[in-house]
Enzyme design. Sequence first.
Site, short mmCIF file in Angstrom:
data_model
loop_
_atom_site.label_atom_id
_atom_site.label_comp_id
_atom_site.label_asym_id
_atom_site.label_seq_id
_atom_site.Cartn_x
_atom_site.Cartn_y
_atom_site.Cartn_z
N GLU A 5 -2.62 -8.87 3.26
CA GLU A 5 -2.97 -9.32 4.62
C GLU A 5 -4.47 -9.21 4.90
O GLU A 5 -4.96 -9.76 5.89
CB GLU A 5 -2.16 -8.54 5.67
CG GLU A 5 -2.65 -7.14 5.97
CD GLU A 5 -2.23 -6.07 4.98
OE1 GLU A 5 -2.43 -4.89 5.27
OE2 GLU A 5 -1.69 -6.43 3.90
N CYS A 50 0.83 -1.20 0.00
CA CYS A 50 0.00 0.00 0.00
C CYS A 50 0.88 1.27 0.00
O CYS A 50 1.57 1.53 -0.97
CB CYS A 50 -1.00 -0.03 1.15
SG CYS A 50 -2.34 1.17 0.95
N HIS A 87 -3.92 -4.80 -0.20
CA HIS A 87 -3.48 -5.36 1.08
C HIS A 87 -3.58 -6.88 1.04
O HIS A 87 -4.66 -7.43 1.24
CB HIS A 87 -4.36 -4.83 2.22
CG HIS A 87 -4.13 -3.39 2.53
ND1 HIS A 87 -3.17 -2.97 3.43
CD2 HIS A 87 -4.72 -2.27 2.07
CE1 HIS A 87 -3.18 -1.66 3.51
NE2 HIS A 87 -4.12 -1.20 2.69
#
Length: 197
Positions: A180, A77, A178
């Site tokens: 994650e 990001c 992202h």
Amino acid sequence: MKVVIIKYNAGNIFSVDYALRRLGVEPIVTADKEIIRSADKVIFPGVGEAKTTMEYLCSNRLDRLIADLQQPVLGICLGMQLMCNYSEEGNVQCLGIFNADVKRFTPERHEDKVPHMGWNTLCCKDNILFHGFDKEEFVYFVHSFYVPLNEFTAAQTNYILPFSSALHKNNFYATQFHPEKSGKIGERILQNFLERT
């Protein structure tokens, strides 16, 4: 394998830490330069504002350290945006790893919302981050600034216009989305990065 998450004023460090632990990796979260240099893999996450973050990195001498790393590095990001030359967010010079500038999204229609937030498709090139992908996959984005398509684009996404959703140059990898927060697809991307030799 020694995996380091660079510690600075970023908002998604703990979610990245948790995602790696789900993969069986216990990362070290640190700003210690020697520990970062000695890592097998380095992750440079980021949620925040470009100018403030660059000022922090420069004042702590992390800017040159990151740019000079030789092992595999993954920017996420804001981390990806800071790896570019320049960002319109705060009009700041960045790390200069990727020869590209970061632009602000400009809505063209009423339904174009900024920030670009939510799930969107990823159109991947042949790249180690996307090993095993055979179709467009959905990943999670939250951003108001983007990197235009360029020679280092490893994946692209369309929102208002086509933009770089991933970059790759030598040992440096980066995702605008992202991983994650992108479920099983994100886990696969992180695993592919960790398996990169």
